[in-house]
Design an enzyme around this catalytic site. Structure first.
Site, PDB file in Angstrom:
ATOM      1  N   ASP A   1     -13.156  12.843  21.542  1.00 45.38           N
ATOM      2  CA  ASP A   1     -13.116  11.798  22.788  1.00 45.38           C
ATOM      3  C   ASP A   1     -12.946  10.227  22.313  1.00 45.38           C
ATOM      4  OD1 ASP A   1     -12.068  10.934  25.433  1.00 45.38           O
ATOM      5  OD2 ASP A   1     -14.338  10.589  25.858  1.00 45.38           O
TER       6      ASP A   1
ATOM      7  N   ASP B   1     -12.011   7.495  24.852  1.00 43.46           N
ATOM      8  CA  ASP B   1     -12.931   6.687  24.916  1.00 43.46           C
ATOM      9  C   ASP B   1     -13.963   6.870  25.740  1.00 43.46           C
ATOM     10  OD1 ASP B   1     -10.124   5.043  26.324  1.00 43.46           O
ATOM     11  OD2 ASP B   1      -9.986   5.987  27.842  1.00 43.46           O
TER      12      ASP B   1
ATOM     13  N   ASP C   1      -7.617  11.812  27.039  1.00 43.14           N
ATOM     14  CA  ASP C   1      -6.524  11.254  28.142  1.00 43.14           C
ATOM     15  C   ASP C   1      -6.103  10.038  28.363  1.00 43.14           C
ATOM     16  OD1 ASP C   1      -4.693  12.171  29.999  1.00 43.14           O
ATOM     17  OD2 ASP C   1      -6.176  12.200  31.258  1.00 43.14           O
TER      18      ASP C   1
END
Length: 268
Positions: free
Chosen positions: A32, A34, A123
């Site tokens: 991932d 963030d 995202d």
């Protein structure tokens, strides 16, 4: 997620035994971005480029759960209206600090790059991720980055779109990381690339979705005390054994590097 010899009664570990030249073990390492690679939420960080380093109340109040991507589109339009430029955004992204231990983990992966295929599923957005990874000197580690499309339009406004559509009820409307990971594994299998293990490093609720689909051969590295970690613990309490992957929480990414080092030693 079926991979390698799964389903035919042979563990992946023994693939290639007896062959003249078995290829070295291969792991798929998924990151991932963030609050995993970086120590902040980059969508919140870019507000530092806005006038007064703040958003007006009417924009902040427009957020709806599950529709963060649409909210960020409104944020970026506002920032464009205020004259925030590509250079302003780039400077913010480049200066976001890496999470503790992440430089050490990246250094370890550089030394053992032939054993790991590394992808990023986030995202956030493609522009911001590329800015930060290039500034950190780590962009070349990643075979592929999956994130929301972003660009600058003819006005110079930073624009953002959704990654895809999906039917997962647990994920934001614009992205299901489980779908992305499942499709990636299927694509690589068609290309005759199979992995002994999937290793997933994340922090958020949207990282729990793909990690809950991992098998007992795999390893999930949730950032300690963050939603992914709490949700995995909650699943284990409510349904013992339902979360199949080995759970290895981390506070510093150097702990992930040490775990991977031990994993490689066991293969020798």
């Amino acid at each position: 997620m079926k991979r390698c010899c799964e389903g035919v009664g042979l563990p992946c570990l023994f693939k290639g035994v007896g062959m003249a030249s078995p290829r070295p073990p291969r792991y798929l390492l998924v990151f991932d971005f963030d609050e995993t690679i970086i120590n902040e939420n980059s969508d919140e960080s870019i507000v530092r480029a806005a006038p007064g380093q703040a958003l007006p109340e009417h924009i902040r109040q427009s957020f709806r759960e599950g529709f963060y991507n649409e909210y960020m589109q409104r944020v970026l339009t506002y920032m464009g209206d205020q004259g925030v430029t590509m250079g302003d955004f780039k400077a913010v992204y480049e200066n976001i600090p890496l999470s503790p231990g992440m430089p050490e983990l990246f250094q370890f992966l550089s030394k053992h790059h032939e054993l790991f295929e590394i992808i990023l599923i986030s995202d956030a957005n493609m522009f911001g991720i590329e800015c930060k990874l290039r500034a950190a000197g780590s962009y070349s580690l990643f075979r592929k980055v999956f994130s929301n499309p972003s660009s600058f339009d003819k006005r110079g406004y930073f624009t953002l779109g959704p990654y895809h559509s999906h039917k997962c009820l647990d994920c934001p409307a614009n992205m299901c990381k489980r779908k992305i990971l499942t499709e990636y594994l299927a694509e690589r299998a068609q290309e005759e690339v199979e992995f002994e293990r999937v290793l997933y490093v994340g922090d958020g609720a949207n990282d729990f979705c793909p990690s809950a689909a991992l098998t007992a051969a795999d390893v999930a590295f949730p950032r300690q005390g963050y939603p992914m970690h709490r949700m995995a613990q909650e699943m284990e309490r409510k349904q013992p054994g339902a979360f199949q992957a080995t759970l290895v929480p981390w506070e510093s990414a150097a702990e992930v590097a040490r775990y991977l080092q031990e994993l490689l030693k066991k293969k020798c």
